[in-house]
Design an enzyme around this catalytic site. Structure first.
Site, short mmCIF file in Angstrom:
data_model
loop_
_atom_site.label_atom_id
_atom_site.label_comp_id
_atom_site.label_asym_id
_atom_site.label_seq_id
_atom_site.Cartn_x
_atom_site.Cartn_y
_atom_site.Cartn_z
N TYR A 1 -7.24 -17.64 -9.87
CA TYR A 1 -7.55 -19.05 -10.07
C TYR A 1 -6.65 -19.94 -9.20
CZ TYR A 1 -9.04 -23.26 -12.49
OH TYR A 1 -9.57 -24.49 -12.78
N ASP B 1 -13.33 -22.54 -16.78
CA ASP B 1 -11.96 -22.35 -16.30
C ASP B 1 -10.94 -22.61 -17.41
OD1 ASP B 1 -12.94 -21.73 -13.81
OD2 ASP B 1 -12.66 -23.75 -12.99
N GLU C 1 -19.25 -22.62 -15.22
CA GLU C 1 -19.52 -23.90 -14.56
C GLU C 1 -20.50 -23.82 -13.40
OE1 GLU C 1 -14.99 -24.04 -15.39
OE2 GLU C 1 -16.48 -22.53 -14.89
#
Length: 934
Positions: A342, A111, A24
């Protein structure tokens, strides 16, 4: 939904053997490229590359005539979304298509949550690759994790994509159907949302509680007692105890009163007033008290689980004063740069390697006795197992200590370091031993005249800090309480011991209204209600502030009158849409879609068009959202929803807040010159919070002339100067003469255009020390003279001015602004003093003084400088610009005196500058290799 394995319809493939990895963000791309080597090309999509149309102009021409085009969702064709490539992403898509021509495999490495899965699917649908596509998932950006993810890819999770797409469609339908109702009935540019409207309602409901609250007064006695009379070795010899019972009846405390100031169980307690408390104290004069009982008990406190998204936001708000948005932004950077795992997760579990890393580090830093006897496992019910990643922790199989990363994250990235340190502390502490201590409860009796009185004291000592060596949980300042490691020592006493009375202080109290929500407590409330998901909380909180529904006062979230109007409309006409249980049930059903247990088309059909069953039972059975909006729209009385009744005045006339196009105002009906009811109105400043708008304040506003109080004439211009109450607070302004224009020109509208194009009147906001009723012409002329030229910087030749702004007083030199401590400095600061301020490094974020002081006090007798109370990282503090002293327990910002403030500063100076604790001599242990960082 397209089959992710579809091939043969797009670009790619030349036999080079190289792989294209798409992530991303550019930061993430650079980090992965450093780990994967020359066989991989790593590029970023820079977020979503396509979405539903944002405006009517984005809708392709061939769809503009369709009845569903404004929604961007074809509700008549199984709710098929209309996706368009964002204009700013077209070049990115072209670049990615070009790269596909030179590779043989595509790895989608976005993700691993709903949003990341959706980005991967959109890339697949847009790029249409003719080469094998693999889904690469990892939860930390370290070399071992990235290489393992590349070696063990998986397929795209279509259930997860479906769940994200369903939420996106649902939010679009909700927003695009309900928001126009708000535009027509309340004000333009407002928005409604599945979670944001409920979050706003929660905040409005709390403010209503505060407005309805009635304070109750009660008294007790604080006794300072001396134990050395019967035990010369007592430590400490003196301590405090509080009166808890008189003649066998418990003395009332704040929790005995309800929100209207009424005793809950009046027959069980005695309410003391000032007179009775003073009389009881007088009756104890010259007597001794006796220890009736002393009960000592051990206690143990377990460590907290590692952070998940919501608890990280809450604790970063309390400890670091970060907003939820700021916390997530910093956490994103830490994750992308390989420092933490994360950051969007509902899980508190740690992997086996992480547990071992935490235990090993705790043992090395603190010793064997500080490590829990067995590994600690933290589990909780996760709403969506597919999103239940590991807890947020330092990345890698060995954790980099804060000292190790300080050099990399110091300076401009100091906030990144502070958040990493918080995560590291919480993770290591989660595998440490319990904190242990003792509590001591004393019951002390005496006689005041013929009445037996009972005093109580409770102490707490820490005998073994355990996990508190690494991590101490803080409390929400607006709620009160003590941190985990707070101690209160009492002497060890035995029943029958006599105690001398050193001092008796009758102590008055008043019950407080329920605390407003902070970002931290709102996140906690949303999570407890099951509304929204932790990954969305920061954006929801930002949205309700951006829309003007909520603003911050200190750290508290205060609703606007527009929020009252919108919430009232939704409660009255769309009650189920803002019902807490209904909204939580929708979340659960959306999670069922993510788990593959529910078909999204059926669910959306029931919600939008109606049906006999489904999540939104009440909405579905009433014909669905579309019909609900259609039925209610015409029946909504705009004046009614924009009128919030406050109370009746002393003549029984209701007083309302009206939400108008130019802001809120007060209104009531009074007898006019003819005796007929006539509206009386008063401007309402945004600086007055809803709970501060009492009858007394309302009458003062009604008594203020709406055209302003005339102060006199400006001797230089001859213009009339008036003081007025405006939407953004009290201000002064000049009345300019009407421009001359002949009748013909005026008839053609020239006069109106001349007025618009002519000179603007000077205005100036009143300083905090000024009052609308007492401000003088001299004060007004000083305000209208701003900005004041302080002088010219000899180094740059730029002019330095002193000004008063929305966030308080400040200096300005070109584009460089520096905050001033007090408003008086605007008129008194010299060029030399200004240059000294500019010579200091510019501080960022919470370190800057950009926020106005909470309160301005008098002059410090020691330094001769003005004292103010400011809001700091660890709570409110008093400062004279040179010395800072934290307010202590019992000090109240609103009532602290100049003498007390000067006392705190004097005490702080006497203690000297704060010293860093000396480093402990550490045992030599083999150095552990930290995770590789570039």
């Amino acid at each position: 939904m397209a089959d992710p394995k579809t091939k043969g319809r797009g670009s790619g493939g030349n036999g080079s053997g190289r792989r294209l990895v798409i992530v991303e963000s550019p930061t993430k791309a650079r980090k992965l490229a450093s780990y994967l080597g020359s066989g991989y090309i790593v590029e970023s999509s820079r977020g979503h590359i396509r979405d539903l149309p944002r405006a009517a102009s984005d809708v392709p021409a061939k769809y503009k005539s369709q009845p569903w085009a404004r929604l961007g969702v074809n509700v008549d064709a199984d709710f098929e979304p209309l996706y368009i490539i964002s204009p700013e992403k077209r070049s990115t898509v072209s670049e990615l298509r070009g790269l596909l021509k030179d590779v043989d495999e595509l790895y989608l490495a976005t993700d691993g949550d709903r949003e990341g899965e959706a980005i991967a699917w959109h890339l697949l649908e847009t790029l249409k690759p003719r080469i094998p596509v693999k889904r690469m998932v990892f939860h930390e950006i370290t070399e071992p994790a990235i290489r393992a993810a590349a070696e063990h890819p998986r397929d795209l999770d279509i259930d997860l994509v479906d769940a994200q797409e369903t939420r996106r469609i649902l939010d679009r339908l909700y927003g695009y159907e309900v928001s126009p109702v708000l535009w027509k009935k309340v004000a333009p540019k407002l928005s409604a949302g599945r979670v944001q409207s409920v979050a706003t309602r929660i905040i409005v409901a709390r403010e209503r509680d505060r407005m309805a609250f009635r304070s109750a007064a009660y008294w007790d006695i604080l006794a300072k007692l001396d134990a050395s009379v019967s035990d010369p070795d007592a430590a400490p010899p003196t301590f405090s105890a509080r009166l808890t019972a008189v003649a066998g009846r418990r003395v009332a405390t704040g929790r005995d009163f309800d929100s209207l100031g009424t005793l809950r169980k009046g027959d069980e307690v005695i309410v003391l007033d000032e007179g009775s408390a003073t009389a009881l104290a007088a009756g104890l004069d010259g007597t001794q008290l006796t220890v009736a009982s002393a009960e000592e008990k051990p206690y143990a406190r377990r460590p907290y689980p590692p952070f998940m998204t919501s608890t990280l936001q809450q604790e970063a708000s309390r400890k670091l004063r970060f907003s939820a948005e700021r916390t997530m932004s910093i956490a994103q950077r830490l994750y992308e740069n390989g420092y933490i795992t994360y950051m969007r997760t509902d899980s508190t579990t740690l992997s086996e390697s992480a547990i071992n890393a935490a235990r090993t580090q705790a043992r090395q830093l603190y010793g064997d006795e500080y490590v829990a006897p067995a590994p600690r496992q933290y589990t909780r019910k996760v709403k969506n197992a597919q999103e239940a990643h590991e807890a947020i922790r330092p990345a890698g199989e060995t954790f980099a200590t804060p000292d190790a990363v300080r050099r990399e994250l110091d300076g401009p990235n100091i906030d990144d370091f502070r958040l990493y340190e918080l995560i590291w502390q919480r993770t290591v502490a989660s595998q440490m031993a319990d904190a242990r201590g003792m509590t001591l409860s004393l019951r002390i009796t005496g006689m005041s005249g013929h009445q037996e009185v009972v005093f109580s004291a409770t102490g707490r000592t820490l005998t073994f800090p355990g996990f508190l060596k690494a991590y101490v949980e803080t409390v929400d300042e607006l709620v009160g309480g003590e941190a985990d490691d707070a101690e209160r020592r009492l002497p060890h006493l035995t029943p029958g011991q006599r105690l001398d009375i050193v001092e008796l202080t009758p102590d008055g109290h008043a019950t407080n209204p329920p605390a407003r929500y902070t970002e931290a407590s709102l996140v906690k409330a949303l999570e407890e209600l099951g509304i929204g998901r932790p990954s969305t909380y920061s954006s929801i909180i930002k949205t309700i502030q951006d829309r003007g529904y909520v603003h911050k006062k200190g750290s508290a979230l205060v609703p606007s009158w527009v929020a009252f109007a919108v919430t009232g409309l939704l409660e009255q006409h769309f009650g189920r849409l803002v019902d807490y249980d209904f909204t939580a049930a929708m979340e659960d059903e959306l999670d069922e879609i993510a788990a593959g247990n529910e078909r999204r088309t059926n669910w959306l059909n029931n919600f939008y068009f109606g049906g006999d069953h489904g999540v939104p039972d009440s909405v579905a059975r009433s014909g669905g959202l579309k019909k609900l909006v259609g039925i209610n729209l015409e029946g909504i009385d705009a004046r009614e929803v924009n009128s919030i009744k406050l109370f009746d005045d002393t003549h029984g006339r209701p007083i309302y807040v009206r939400v108008g196009k130019n802001g809120p105002y007060l209104e009531r009906l009074v007898a006019g010159d003819t005796g007929e009811p006539t509206p009386q109105r008063a401007n309402l400043s945004d600086s007055i919070t809803p709970d501060e708008l009492t009858l007394q304040v309302a009458e003062e506003l009604f008594a203020t002339p709406q055209q302003g109080r005339t102060l006199g004439l400006d001797p230089e211009t001859g213009h009339e100067i008036v003081a007025r109450e405006g939407r953004f607070g009290p201000y002064v302004t000049e009345i300019l003469p009407e421009p001359a224009a002949d009748a013909a020109a005026a008839a053609q509208g020239v006069k109106k255009r001349q007025k618009a194009a002519g000179p603007k009147p000077r205005t100036g906001s009143l300083l905090r020390s000024m009052d609308l009723q007492t401000v003088t012409l001299e004060d007004a002329l000083r305000l209208l003279s701003l900005p004041r030229v302080v002088g010219v910087d000899p180094a740059s030749g730029e002019e330095i001015t002193a000004q008063n702004g929305r966030y308080g007083p400040y200096l300005k030199r070109g584009n460089d602004s520096r905050s001033l401590v007090t408003e008086d400095q605007i008129f008194t600061i010299t060029l030399d003093e200004a240059l000294k301020i500019y010579a200091e490094p510019k501080r960022r974020g919470r370190q800057s003084a950009s926020a106005p002081p909470l309160r301005e006090l008098g002059t410090d007798p020691a330094s001769g400088k003005p004292m103010v109370i400011k809001d700091g990282r660890f709570g409110p503090y008093v400062t004279d610009g040179e010395t800072n002293a934290s307010l202590r327990k019992g000090d109240d910002v609103a009532s602290i005196t100049d003498e007390r403030a000067a006392e705190l500063l004097a005490d702080r100076r006497a203690r000297g500058p704060a010293k860093r604790p000396a480093r402990k001599a550490a045992r030599k242990v083999p150095a552990k290799k930290a995770a590789k960082r570039d």
